[in-house]
Write an enzyme that holds these catalytic residues in place. Structure first.
Site, PDB file in Angstrom:
ATOM      1  CB  CYS A   1      -0.915   0.003   1.223  1.00  0.00           C
ATOM      2  SG  CYS A   1      -1.895   1.517   1.385  1.00  0.00           S
TER       3      CYS A   1
ATOM      4  CG  PHE B   1     -15.723  16.104  20.391  1.00  0.00           C
ATOM      5  CD1 PHE B   1     -16.690  15.137  20.176  1.00  0.00           C
ATOM      6  CD2 PHE B   1     -16.115  17.442  20.427  1.00  0.00           C
ATOM      7  CE1 PHE B   1     -18.029  15.491  20.003  1.00  0.00           C
ATOM      8  CE2 PHE B   1     -17.443  17.807  20.255  1.00  0.00           C
ATOM      9  CZ  PHE B   1     -18.408  16.830  20.041  1.00  0.00           C
TER      10      PHE B   1
ATOM     11  CG  ASP C   1     -10.119  16.766  16.676  1.00  0.00           C
ATOM     12  OD1 ASP C   1     -10.665  16.757  15.553  1.00  0.00           O
ATOM     13  OD2 ASP C   1      -9.113  16.092  16.935  1.00  0.00           O
TER      14      ASP C   1
ATOM     15  CB  CYS D   1     -12.408  14.660   9.837  1.00  0.00           C
ATOM     16  SG  CYS D   1     -13.761  13.959  10.815  1.00  0.00           S
TER      17      CYS D   1
END
Length: 455
Positions: A174, A317, A385, A411
């Site tokens: 990978c 978080f 976050d 994200c």
């Protein structure tokens, strides 16, 4: 009024038809956007400026989806994908795009989404920070490999899930995984296929930590002694910290061997070198997959938040303390709150290991109103976050506390844009916004925004 029969459009013909379309831009998920008969058409695998032959796979009232058949006119930003498994494995979806072009697209998509989906006006160029960037390849320090036992061939497949599918794509290497972990895939697959109980194996979690490579092998049944010996020999040969995890989540360390009577397994850890902090974590704990970018992200978050010696900072978080611990080196007090109890326990241990007595961690329902908790008190600054779902519920009470600065790490730019509206409506302004290129070769966008309270 007379009514006449009208033949309904033949959907199968519409979907099977091939046509040439010109791509104007990418959406924030990395799909190309074209126009056809007044509809927006989304096409994965194409780039802005390209003309492509496509075939519809889905037709809706206001948009359509199509698959790429061939490129008629290629973009200067199109490159040959590095990975032989590209477009089979579901991990990467932008390897056909030059890395610098990927970053430009993500930065633009981020700013556009915040401008369009929040109540923010157009984002001024002078508050858009330079993107945080790093290596384009071999950057991942963690991956989960799926397994599938084929009863017909009596072979175990090891690989990643295909895109939008449960099918497993067997891989040999990978190019976005760290080189040392990528090199383990082929020998690991061969080793697992030598086991008698290979039908009882679940996924394999690989981690590159500062104290070595770790592999956690999920097992559904107790392995025979011969399999244990085989696995231990493999781990010793490759100097691999190897653990077994049963269905209850219980971990057993196979290698290195623990001293007699010692049940404390060796945990992986990483350092935040700039802050001289060490973060340990267990399998199942969330940590950022890109170590170098995580370090730069923590540095920027601290710079933007600018903690002072007399301030109390809330880290919501907080995970295992990725931001809380370095913030505690500068602030008077840091309060970390996390919804996963196991991570709270690990964060507490990390504070002890780093000899930090001014940071306290709490487990709480992060969708609930925590403003009445006695341990919360006055908050000077806030760091968030959250996971992809964002922090909409939390912001309903957080904005009433009016911290002077809020650093929001996200994200998911769509939930970030939505949540930005809450803060902007509560007297905050966007002072800085920037891309954090955590996931090169994929469409995923990590971002950081600094909000400041208008005084």
């Amino acid at each position: 009024m007379a009514q006449f029969f009208q033949a309904k459009p033949n959907k199968s013909k519409q979907l099977s038809a091939k046509l040439s379309l010109s791509v104007t831009q990418l959406d924030h998920l990395g799909a190309g956007i074209a126009q056809h008969q007044g509809k927006i058409v989304f096409i994965p695998g194409v780039l802005p400026g390209e003309t492509a032959t496509v075939q519809f796979v889905e037709q809706k009232k206001s948009y359509a989806k199509a698959k790429l058949i061939s490129i008629e006119s290629a973009s200067v930003n199109r490159i040959k994908p590095h990975c032989p498994h590209y477009q089979q494995c579901g991990g990467c979806d932008l390897q056909h795009m030059d890395t610098n072009a990927q970053r430009e697209h993500k930065q633009t998509a981020l700013v556009d989404l915040i401008s369009k989906l929040s109540s923010a006006k157009a984002i001024d160029a002078d508050i858009v920070a330079d993107p945080i960037v790093g290596e384009a390849w071999h950057y991942r320090r963690r991956a989960r490999l799926a397994t599938l036992f084929d009863k017909n061939t009596q072979r175990l497949q090891l690989g990643f899930r295909a895109g939008n599918s449960n099918k497993i794509v067997s891989i040999q290497q990978c190019p976005v995984l760290s080189e040392s972990l990528s090199a383990l895939i082929t020998p690991l697959a061969a080793n697992l296929n030598q086991l008698k109980a290979k039908a009882s194996l679940g996924h394999v979690e690989l981690t590159q930590a500062d104290n070595g490579n770790f592999a956690v092998l999920r097992v559904t049944k107790v392995l025979p002694a011969s399999d244990i010996r085989w696995l231990t020999g493999f781990a010793e040969k490759h100097q691999l910290n190897l653990l077994l995890q049963d269905d209850a989540g219980q971990l057993t360390q196979l290698f290195p061997l623990l001293p007699a009577g010692d049940e404390a397994i060796a945990l992986p850890y990483y350092h935040l070198a700039q802050e001289a902090v060490r973060c340990s974590f267990t399998p199942g704990n969330f940590v950022q997959v890109n170590g170098a970018i995580n370090q730069a992200m923590v540095d920027q978050a601290i710079e933007w938040l600018d903690p002072q010696s007399g301030e109390r900072i809330l880290d919501l978080f907080c995970g295992v303390g990725n931001f809380s611990l370095p913030l505690a080196l500068k602030a008077a007090e840091v309060i970390g709150v996390e919804g996963v109890p196991e991570m709270v326990q690990q964060a507490k241990q990390n504070a002890i290991d780093n000899q930090l007595d001014n940071v306290t961690f709490y487990h709480a329902d992060l969708s609930a109103d925590l403003s009445t908790q006695t341990w919360l008190g006055k908050i000077d600054k806030l760091l968030l976050d959250p996971a992809r779902a964002g922090a909409f519920e939390s912001l309903q009470w957080l904005q009433k506390m009016q911290p002077k600065k809020v650093v929001y790490v996200s994200c998911n730019p769509a939930s970030l844009a939505r949540d930005s509206s809450v803060l902007l409506a509560s007297g905050y302004r966007i002072a800085q916004v920037g891309l954090v290129d955590m996931f090169p070769q994929t469409h995923h966008i990590e971002a950081m925004v600094l909000f400041e309270l208008n005084i």
